[in-house]
Design an enzyme around this catalytic site. Sequence first.
Site, PDB file in Angstrom:
ATOM      1  N   THR A 104       0.865  -1.182   0.000  1.00  0.00           N
ATOM      2  CA  THR A 104       0.000   0.000   0.000  1.00  0.00           C
ATOM      3  C   THR A 104       0.904   1.235   0.000  1.00  0.00           C
ATOM      4  O   THR A 104       1.321   1.689  -1.045  1.00  0.00           O
ATOM      5  CB  THR A 104      -0.967  -0.010   1.204  1.00  0.00           C
ATOM      6  OG1 THR A 104      -0.238  -0.272   2.404  1.00  0.00           O
ATOM      7  CG2 THR A 104      -2.047  -1.058   1.021  1.00  0.00           C
ATOM      8  N   ASN A 158      -0.654  10.558   5.636  1.00  0.00           N
ATOM      9  CA  ASN A 158      -1.907  10.181   6.274  1.00  0.00           C
ATOM     10  C   ASN A 158      -2.974  11.259   6.183  1.00  0.00           C
ATOM     11  O   ASN A 158      -4.156  10.983   6.330  1.00  0.00           O
ATOM     12  CB  ASN A 158      -1.644   9.777   7.728  1.00  0.00           C
ATOM     13  CG  ASN A 158      -0.996   8.418   7.809  1.00  0.00           C
ATOM     14  OD1 ASN A 158      -1.664   7.405   7.639  1.00  0.00           O
ATOM     15  ND2 ASN A 158       0.313   8.378   8.023  1.00  0.00           N
ATOM     16  N   GLU A 190       6.056   4.947   7.131  1.00  0.00           N
ATOM     17  CA  GLU A 190       5.542   6.053   6.310  1.00  0.00           C
ATOM     18  C   GLU A 190       6.313   7.342   6.577  1.00  0.00           C
ATOM     19  O   GLU A 190       6.355   7.837   7.704  1.00  0.00           O
ATOM     20  CB  GLU A 190       4.056   6.247   6.585  1.00  0.00           C
ATOM     21  CG  GLU A 190       3.213   5.118   6.011  1.00  0.00           C
ATOM     22  CD  GLU A 190       1.737   5.224   6.322  1.00  0.00           C
ATOM     23  OE1 GLU A 190       0.954   4.546   5.636  1.00  0.00           O
ATOM     24  OE2 GLU A 190       1.359   5.964   7.242  1.00  0.00           O
ATOM     25  N   THR A 211       1.314  -6.002  13.296  1.00  0.00           N
ATOM     26  CA  THR A 211       0.470  -4.959  12.741  1.00  0.00           C
ATOM     27  C   THR A 211       0.812  -4.673  11.288  1.00  0.00           C
ATOM     28  O   THR A 211       1.309  -3.624  10.946  1.00  0.00           O
ATOM     29  CB  THR A 211       0.580  -3.683  13.582  1.00  0.00           C
ATOM     30  OG1 THR A 211       0.752  -4.068  14.935  1.00  0.00           O
ATOM     31  CG2 THR A 211      -0.679  -2.869  13.482  1.00  0.00           C
ATOM     32  N   LYS A 260       3.923  -6.739   3.956  1.00  0.00           N
ATOM     33  CA  LYS A 260       3.652  -5.339   3.636  1.00  0.00           C
ATOM     34  C   LYS A 260       3.302  -4.617   4.935  1.00  0.00           C
ATOM     35  O   LYS A 260       2.887  -5.230   5.912  1.00  0.00           O
ATOM     36  CB  LYS A 260       2.513  -5.199   2.621  1.00  0.00           C
ATOM     37  CG  LYS A 260       1.139  -5.654   3.081  1.00  0.00           C
ATOM     38  CD  LYS A 260       0.359  -4.726   3.993  1.00  0.00           C
ATOM     39  CE  LYS A 260       0.263  -3.328   3.439  1.00  0.00           C
ATOM     40  NZ  LYS A 260      -0.459  -2.432   4.431  1.00  0.00           N
ATOM     41  N   THR A 273      -7.000  10.113  -0.755  1.00  0.00           N
ATOM     42  CA  THR A 273      -7.004  10.843  -2.035  1.00  0.00           C
ATOM     43  C   THR A 273      -5.720  10.605  -2.814  1.00  0.00           C
ATOM     44  O   THR A 273      -5.608  11.069  -3.924  1.00  0.00           O
ATOM     45  CB  THR A 273      -7.182  12.347  -1.791  1.00  0.00           C
ATOM     46  OG1 THR A 273      -6.174  12.804  -0.893  1.00  0.00           O
ATOM     47  CG2 THR A 273      -8.554  12.623  -1.191  1.00  0.00           C
TER      48      THR A 273
END
EC number: 2.3.1.35
Length: 408
Positions: free
Chosen positions: A154, A403, A277, A191, A180, A408
């Site tokens: 992702t 985040n 991230e 997680t 992932k 979008t």
Amino acid sequence: MEYNFIAGGICAPKGFAAAGVHCGIRKNHSKLDLALIKADVRCAAAGVFTTNKVCGAPIKVDRAHLTDGYAQAILVNSGNANTCAANGVALAEECCQLVGQALGVSPEDVLPASTGVIGQPMVIDPFAAGIPAAAEKLAATPAGSWDAATAIMTTDTHQKEYAVQFQLGGKTCTLGAIGKGSGMIAPNMATMLAFYTTDAAVSPAMLQKALRQVVPGTYNQMSVDLDTSTNDTLLILASGLAGNPVIEAEGPDYDAFVAALTAIAEKMCAAHAGDGEGATHLITCEVTGAPDLKTARAVSRSVVCSNLFKAAVFGRDANWGRILCAIGYTPGDFSIDKVCVWLSSAAGEVYVCENAAYHPYSEEEAAKVLAEHDILVKVDMGLGEASAKAWGCDLTYDYVKINGDYRT
């Protein structure tokens, strides 16, 4: 124990093939969004799942399908988490039916998994087209594993896969993994998504026992942002095609299998945390000299979970006080009086804290140490013999950007 890391991921062990295709869940046609893993034989199987009370529909199906301890295929989609959808369980079960038809296996031997946006509607159409395409593309090659690892991504910036070889009962066995996850990663089970394959012969009960033994010291010690996902899933299939005597009880072979599983899990955890991230640094905290294992694990988690310390690493600021602070608020009855801390990387090492107080060091040298991607925080508690590791990453501006715009 001796083991060698090799190429091939989940297709390195005997009897496994994998594929990744674009089925239409993601709008970007250049992104693969459906992975399929198939075993040549019915495998011993085990799994560990999220502790979140809100869990993805595939997890409910997995728990039912793992009741007998066997499975033969895994189906994973990215882009939609299949969580909180009214038709989620029915859709996951229908996907298993489609996989069963495409591969000629029992639908009850298919384990589904999903990752992506939570709470979005989901329809069967992409799966109806993608599953036959993935079945046609299955390959028992490194490329098959790579495509599957790509399809489950992702916000990950790169694929995560490893394979290791080791000896059991005089036979060479192989264990492979893909995974992932770079957000919604907190130390509370695994997680993220991870899929392991092995050609070692292990009974379902001992396979589950091995997972339960390895996860607390690896996946439960990993954190990016303190958010526990709804879809956390770790599945393992064991084909037994290596020909070793079946591991049906604890003993030297079981210990060797657990050691190999731990080795690859540690590699995967570091890969996940290092690709957090927006992250620019992997932070590993190694705690030694703890009074017991529970404390060692808790202290190492506190350090990698501290937002203040994560931000300091991003700024290349050797603010060791934030480390000591995180140790201090860790639950447990222990003294911090003998705590010593070092910051280490490929650029060197600086001793920053001795007996819970400042130890003279060069700020310039510390900045050089923190300029590297991989940062090691060494904590000696001076209280006992227990040790543990935890993995995390720095906190950057980009984490908020990613985040803030996730849907979008």
